[in-house]
Scaffold this motif. Structure first.
Motif, mmCIF file in Angstrom:
data_model
loop_
_atom_site.group_PDB
_atom_site.id
_atom_site.type_symbol
_atom_site.label_atom_id
_atom_site.label_comp_id
_atom_site.label_asym_id
_atom_site.label_seq_id
_atom_site.Cartn_x
_atom_site.Cartn_y
_atom_site.Cartn_z
ATOM 1 N N TYR A 183 0.836 -1.283 0.038
ATOM 2 C CA TYR A 183 -0.029 -0.092 0.075
ATOM 3 C C TYR A 183 0.981 1.211 0.046
ATOM 4 C CZ TYR A 183 -3.831 -3.070 0.815
ATOM 5 O OH TYR A 183 -4.578 -4.286 1.353
ATOM 6 N N GLN A 184 2.244 1.001 -0.193
ATOM 7 C CA GLN A 184 3.134 2.303 -0.177
ATOM 8 C C GLN A 184 2.973 3.205 0.908
ATOM 9 O OE1 GLN A 184 2.345 4.227 -3.838
ATOM 10 N NE2 GLN A 184 3.718 2.717 -5.096
ATOM 11 N N ILE A 185 2.747 2.557 2.103
ATOM 12 C CA ILE A 185 2.567 3.209 3.259
ATOM 13 C C ILE A 185 3.809 4.127 3.513
ATOM 14 C CG2 ILE A 185 2.501 2.977 5.970
ATOM 15 C CD1 ILE A 185 0.904 0.303 5.237
ATOM 16 N N VAL A 186 4.908 3.668 3.748
ATOM 17 C CA VAL A 186 6.262 4.603 3.646
ATOM 18 C C VAL A 186 6.129 5.778 3.130
ATOM 19 C CG1 VAL A 186 8.763 4.417 3.685
ATOM 20 C CG2 VAL A 186 7.642 2.492 4.174
ATOM 21 N N GLN A 187 5.893 5.753 1.661
ATOM 22 C CA GLN A 187 5.653 7.203 0.832
ATOM 23 C C GLN A 187 4.749 7.908 1.421
ATOM 24 O OE1 GLN A 187 5.732 4.112 -0.140
ATOM 25 N NE2 GLN A 187 6.881 3.705 -2.374
ATOM 26 N N THR A 188 3.512 7.465 1.713
ATOM 27 C CA THR A 188 2.900 8.372 2.299
ATOM 28 C C THR A 188 3.176 8.971 3.842
ATOM 29 O OG1 THR A 188 1.008 7.113 1.439
ATOM 30 C CG2 THR A 188 0.290 8.522 3.112
ATOM 31 N N VAL A 189 3.537 8.151 4.595
ATOM 32 C CA VAL A 189 3.947 8.670 6.051
ATOM 33 C C VAL A 189 5.304 9.575 5.759
ATOM 34 C CG1 VAL A 189 5.039 7.837 8.327
ATOM 35 C CG2 VAL A 189 3.084 6.499 7.255
ATOM 36 N N GLY A 190 6.298 9.157 5.166
ATOM 37 C CA GLY A 190 7.488 10.010 4.963
ATOM 38 C C GLY A 190 7.050 11.305 4.325
ATOM 39 N N SER A 191 6.116 11.392 3.345
ATOM 40 C CA SER A 191 5.617 12.884 2.579
ATOM 41 C C SER A 191 4.893 13.627 3.525
ATOM 42 C CB SER A 191 4.895 12.445 1.528
ATOM 43 O OG SER A 191 5.476 11.799 0.489
ATOM 44 N N LEU A 192 4.148 12.996 4.707
ATOM 45 C CA LEU A 192 3.422 13.514 5.486
ATOM 46 C C LEU A 192 4.442 14.201 6.651
ATOM 47 C CD1 LEU A 192 0.920 14.503 6.817
ATOM 48 C CD2 LEU A 192 0.699 12.584 8.105
ATOM 49 N N PHE A 193 5.243 13.342 6.982
ATOM 50 C CA PHE A 193 6.381 13.949 7.986
ATOM 51 C C PHE A 193 7.139 14.929 7.408
ATOM 52 C CE2 PHE A 193 10.817 13.741 9.332
ATOM 53 C CZ PHE A 193 10.740 14.020 10.595
ATOM 54 N N PHE A 194 7.517 15.065 6.152
ATOM 55 C CA PHE A 194 8.271 16.091 5.437
ATOM 56 C C PHE A 194 7.478 17.422 5.633
ATOM 57 C CE2 PHE A 194 9.865 18.587 2.157
ATOM 58 C CZ PHE A 194 11.289 18.550 2.144
ATOM 59 N N LYS A 195 6.092 17.020 5.302
ATOM 60 C CA LYS A 195 5.276 18.569 5.302
ATOM 61 C C LYS A 195 4.984 19.093 6.868
ATOM 62 C CE LYS A 195 0.856 20.101 4.243
ATOM 63 N NZ LYS A 195 -0.491 19.942 3.646
ATOM 64 N N ILE A 196 4.642 18.042 7.714
ATOM 65 C CA ILE A 196 4.654 18.444 8.988
ATOM 66 C C ILE A 196 5.798 19.033 9.756
ATOM 67 C CG2 ILE A 196 3.715 17.763 11.566
ATOM 68 C CD1 ILE A 196 1.594 17.983 9.197
ATOM 69 N N SER A 197 7.064 18.538 9.493
ATOM 70 C CA SER A 197 8.180 18.958 10.050
ATOM 71 C C SER A 197 8.447 20.347 9.428
ATOM 72 C CB SER A 197 9.386 18.009 9.807
ATOM 73 O OG SER A 197 9.577 17.895 8.475
ATOM 74 N N GLN A 198 8.159 20.707 8.019
ATOM 75 C CA GLN A 198 8.500 21.993 7.485
ATOM 76 C C GLN A 198 7.696 23.115 8.250
ATOM 77 O OE1 GLN A 198 10.686 22.863 5.269
ATOM 78 N NE2 GLN A 198 11.565 20.935 4.563
ATOM 79 N N GLU A 199 6.383 22.667 8.311
ATOM 80 C CA GLU A 199 5.343 23.715 9.016
ATOM 81 C C GLU A 199 5.674 23.811 10.727
ATOM 82 O OE1 GLU A 199 1.386 22.147 8.451
ATOM 83 O OE2 GLU A 199 1.293 22.372 6.413
ATOM 84 N N TRP A 200 6.158 22.693 11.143
ATOM 85 C CA TRP A 200 6.521 22.982 12.766
ATOM 86 C C TRP A 200 7.610 24.012 12.908
ATOM 87 C CZ3 TRP A 200 10.704 21.690 15.630
ATOM 88 C CH2 TRP A 200 10.808 21.649 17.040
#
Length: 959
Positions: A183-200
């Motif tokens: 289900y390509q979970i790693v791609q989804t979680v990694g992208s979400l982490f990238f975005k959230i960390s940038q905003e934080w």
């Protein structure tokens, strides 16, 4: 509340309007808070009301579905309700249909994700059920997360933070090794982490979401798939791994856990941002604390130091770049830990253990030495011993039935050393052990270590971050070990047994959870807001969920009593000593030898530590063994001879009490072992050559330092004779005796040791006892002593004597009373320069051999002079031997020596010197005796007599 709540449940069984049902559901919702209202949830199950909430999920009114999902979310926190919902009502299929119906409804999606997470926490097998029968749930969950990654203008969907957090939590429970790729979970979680960390990083918001996604990344990292690293590095949005150092200080525990898990599977140094993380810790945490000039470390600072050390545990991270920055700072931190509290001792163990990881990199060891690490660890050892000395005073302690000798069986020496130790221990066994009855046997064994002792020794030397001690140590810093990916990641919730056919059994613990996962919101609200899911309450239980599970797994593997033992301060100190000895051993192996190891403070601290834990065999022997390892290099001989170390060690060999005191015997064995090692160095070709060269060529200060310890360490009499006579060592000692300097007392002690232990000069008292047994002074007097002569003295006193006896015993009186002198025919004879008491004592000895016990020493000495004047050789010899045997003491020797010189007889002159040098006395008494000798005013004669006696014995070994 109970009866009212029951009425509300009964009302659900009746037909109601949508408005009435919503009102009833809203009231029920207020009474199912978990775990506060667990009794009401039990009542829902008992009354069979779960099916009515399931029925309401088919309602066309969104608000009714919302509230029903909220109630079911709380209900499935209970194991029994969760089992019924899955097994009887097939809630998984129903939730899947609702998700398809309300694809973009934020509140419904969030509540469904919450229910999925709550169900999955009870059973790992439920994940397989979802993926096999209802995979669209996972698909919808991932679509929700993907839509969050995209801009709102593109998706026209704005999911709340609570929904995203619940989705991440549910996903964390649902993922498996197979689903990660499918289900390509790693791609989804990694992208979400990238975005959230940038905003934080920009505005410090969405901290809770950031924590949730970090927790999910940690769960993914447990599977240790290298493809995960590749995917996270090559996302469309960028390298997600490079974001880890940027948010490191927000959640260092989980991020460090992620890095540690990935380190084990990484193939290239560029895979992970380890240098950036090291720099972050060093610059933002360690350096700031050091610059703050304070010794108080906060709990957070200690945790960060622990994470930094853990990062350096992996060999790939101990490169020149990382260690060049971290090693000096770690040593500075170690130096600033000045309070011997349990936390500071644990941190010291960790820091020294990290330095030990560099034992195979000589350049890194040299860097440590340049930072004065030895001075720091000496201070740490003084922590443990409280600045006490091994040779300090102790109380007499008698020993019985001691365990087998640890000194022989665990120290590794050459054959000659072992033979010496065996001789010492056999003597010790005979003197320290008593048999309580005739059949009692000596409990010493020279055969070797028992298996139990070997096991105990190995156990105590375990590393603090990789041993059974790990739980007690890690729990204080909250570092996470990675359990099996298939294990439960929630220690707060119950691990329950499913009885439904569609799930596998699982062990049951407690039903109640320690936190509430419920929704606290207005049930009539159609859209979710920030209060729909209590994010703060959720975080309290969820952020440490994995670490709690990990630590609980470790704790289960360690017996409770062992955990308590490792938490004791004494055991922590022993572990610290163990790490210190390992570090010192690393320095000992460096070639050429490290000059800093020739330190009196270091060696004394090692010996003191062995004494502090002499009941713990591993530590007792380890520190002594390290001290002896240091003394294997000839380069350390001269530097140590220039200190007081050898003199202090020699002091250990002297028994403060008797040989029955087990502490004295232990000290003596330790001292003799170390002196044996130094003696080997001093008597080898290089050692004796260096000493001779220094005695001939060095300045006076160096010569003085050397001669004050040479007699302690040289056993070979020929070498000793050459160093003291040929190289002038004895002249230096004699010069020190005549000078009133700070070295005078040390000189007296070393000369006395030379005479008694090395040259074996006999004690005159023992010789006098042997001679006296062969001398007879009894005199046979006539039966009728009628021939009387009267002696008149200068003071007018008179004393009578038997003329015939005097003529028989003395040539002087024979000539005077029986020769051609006028006194032959006189009855009263005048004697000049004679004391009445002295002459009376002499005449009593001639007549009856009377006891001399009550006669003072001055009278005895006058009797010797008088008997010599009157040519009474037998009497003179008898009294002289009596003085040697009975009156020699540290108080009378100055008097006797002065008499010997001033009388001109020189009798007992050398005997006084020999007695002063070899008799066993306390230091204070010996110094007092020598002070009395030097105060006589015959210093030159005294020094010449001492030198002549020593040369006489030394000369016998120079041939």
């Amino acid at each position: 509340m109970g009866s009212k709540f029951g009425d509300l449940l009964k009302a659900l069984t009746k037909e109601q309007s949508s408005k009435s049902i919503l009102k009833i559901l809203s009231s029920i919702r207020k009474g199912v808070e978990w775990p506060k209202n667990k009794s009401n949830i039990d009542k829902i199950r008992e009354m069979g009301s779960l099916k009515y909430f399931i029925i309401n999920l088919n309602s066309r009114h969104k608000h009714i579905v919302d509230v029903s999902l909220s109630i079911l979310g709380n209900a499935c926190m209970d194991y029994n309700c969760a089992r019924d919902l899955v097994g009887l009502y097939n809630i998984i299929h129903i939730l899947s249909k609702i998700l398809q119906r309300y694809t973009i409804e934020d509140s419904i999606n969030g509540r469904i994700f919450r229910i999925i997470g709550n169900l999955c926490q009870h059973s790992d097998d439920l994940v397989k059920i979802i993926l096999d029968k209802e995979p669209q749930i996972l698909t919808q969950l991932l679509d929700t997360l993907k839509s969050t990654i995209q801009d709102i203008s593109e998706t026209h969907i704005n999911y709340s933070e609570a929904t995203i957090i619940m989705g991440l939590r549910a996903l964390r429970y649902m993922i498996s090794r197979q689903s990660l790729k499918k289900y390509q979970i790693v791609q989804t979680v990694g992208s979400l982490f990238f975005k959230i960390s940038q905003e934080w990083q920009k505005n410090k918001n969405q901290e809770n979401t950031l924590d949730a996604v970090i927790n999910l990344l940690y769960k993914i990292s447990k599977y240790k798939e290298y493809d995960t690293i590749i995917i996270l590095k090559n996302l469309d949005c960028g390298n997600a791994l490079e974001e880890l150092p940027k948010v490191l200080l927000h959640n260092p525990s989980k991020i460090m856990s992620i890095i540690v898990n990935f380190i084990g599977i990484s193939k290239f140094k560029s895979d992970l941002p380890v240098p950036e993380i090291c720099t972050k810790f060093v610059d933002e945490v360690v350096r700031k604390h050091i610059d703050a000039d304070t010794t108080e470390f906060s709990k957070e600072s200690l945790e960060h130091i622990y994470y930094l050390c853990t990062l350096l545990d992996h060999p790939a991270n101990r490169n020149g770049y990382n260690c060049a920055k971290t090693i000096p700072l770690l040593i500075q931190v170690l130096e600033k830990l000045k309070a011997p509290t349990d936390d500071h001792i644990k941190c010291s163990i960790l820091l020294i253990s990290t330095l030990n990881k560099c034992q195979y990199e000589e350049s890194l060891l040299q860097d440590q030495l340049k930072c004065n690490i030895l001075d720091v660890i000496i201070k740490k050892m003084r922590w443990i011993i409280n600045d006490t000395d091994i040779y300090s005073k102790h109380r007499f302690r008698k020993g019985f039935k001691r365990k087998s000798s640890t000194l022989i069986r665990k120290l590794q020496f050459e054959d000659a050393d072992v033979q010496l130790l065996e001789d010492l221990e056999r003597k010790r066994a005979c003197t320290c052990l008593e048999c309580v009855d005739e059949n009692c046997t000596i409990y010493y064994s020279y055969s070797g270590l028992s298996p139990s002792i070997i096991a105990e020794n190995r156990h105590r030397q375990l590393s603090p971050v990789s041993s059974d001690d790990e739980y007690s140590f890690m729990s204080s810093f909250k570092f996470d070990r990675s359990p099996s990916p298939c294990s439960s990641t929630n220690s707060d919730y119950a691990a329950l047994t499913w009885t439904s056919p569609c799930s596998s059994p699982r062990s049951s613990k407690n039903d109640a959870s320690s936190y509430s996962d419920s929704d606290d919101y207005s049930p009539v609200c159609s859209e979710a807001d920030s209060t729909e899911f209590p994010v703060s309450d959720y975080l309290e239980g969820e952020l440490d969920e994995d670490s709690q599970s990990d630590l609980s797994e470790i704790k289960e593997q360690i017996p409770a009593e062992k955990t308590l033992e490792h938490n004791s301060t004494t055991n922590l100190k022993m572990r610290l000593i163990s790490e210190i000895t390992k570090l010192i051993k690393s320095y000992v192996k460096i070639e050429p030898p490290v000059p800093q190891l020739a330190s009196e403070e270091l060696l004394i601290a090692l010996i003191n530590c062995s004494e502090s834990f002499n009941n713990k065999q591993s530590t007792y022997i380890t520190t002594i063994n390290v001290a002896c390892d240091i003394l294997r290099s000839p380069l350390y001989l001269l530097p140590l001879m220039k200190t007081t170390f050898i003199e202090k060690i020699y002091k250990l060999t002297e028994l403060a009490h008797t040989s029955r005191c087990i502490i004295c015997v232990d000290h003596s064995c330790i001292g003799k072992m170390i002196l044996k090692r130094i003696t080997y160095l001093a008597e080898c070709a290089a050692g004796k050559g260096d000493i001779a060269h220094e005695l001939l060529r060095a300045n006076n200060d160096v010569k003085v330092q050397l001669v004050l310890v040479i007699p302690y360490i040289i056993d070979d009499k020929k070498i000793l004779s050459k160093l003291l006579i040929n190289c002038g060592g004895l002249n230096i000692l004699m010069k020190l005796l005549t000078e009133d300097s700070i070295y005078k007392q040390r000189t007296i002690k070393v000369i006395c040791s030379l005479a008694s232990r090395k040259l074996n000069i006999a004690n005159p008292r023992k010789l006098a006892m042997d001679i006296c047994d062969n001398i007879s002074v009894s005199v046979k007097t006539p039966d009728d002593p009628a021939n009387i002569v009267t002696f008149k003295l200068d003071d007018g006193s008179c004393i009578e004597a038997d003329r015939d006896v005097l003529i028989e015993k003395s040539d002087y009186f024979n000539s005077l009373l029986n020769g051609h002198f006028k006194e032959k025919n006189e009855e009263i004879i005048y004697l000049h320069n004679v004391e009445f008491k002295t002459l009376n004592c002499l005449l009593n000895l001639i007549k009856s051999n009377s006891s001399l016990d009550q006669v003072d020493v001055d009278t005895l000495l006058d009797v010797i002079v008088l008997s010599d004047r009157y040519l009474m050789n037998d009497i003179c010899c008898f009294v002289r031997n009596y003085v040697e045997k009975h009156t020699f003491s540290f108080k009378t020797v100055p008097t006797i020596y002065k008499w010997s010189l001033e009388s001109g007889l020189n009798l007992l002159r050398i005997e006084c010197i020999a007695f002063a040098l070899v008799t066993k006395l306390m230091d204070s008494s010996r110094f007092s005796m020598f002070d009395g000798l030097f105060e006589l005013g015959y210093s030159n004669e005294l020094v010449e007599d001492i030198k002549a006696l020593l040369v006489r014995y030394l000369g016998t070994f120079s041939r």
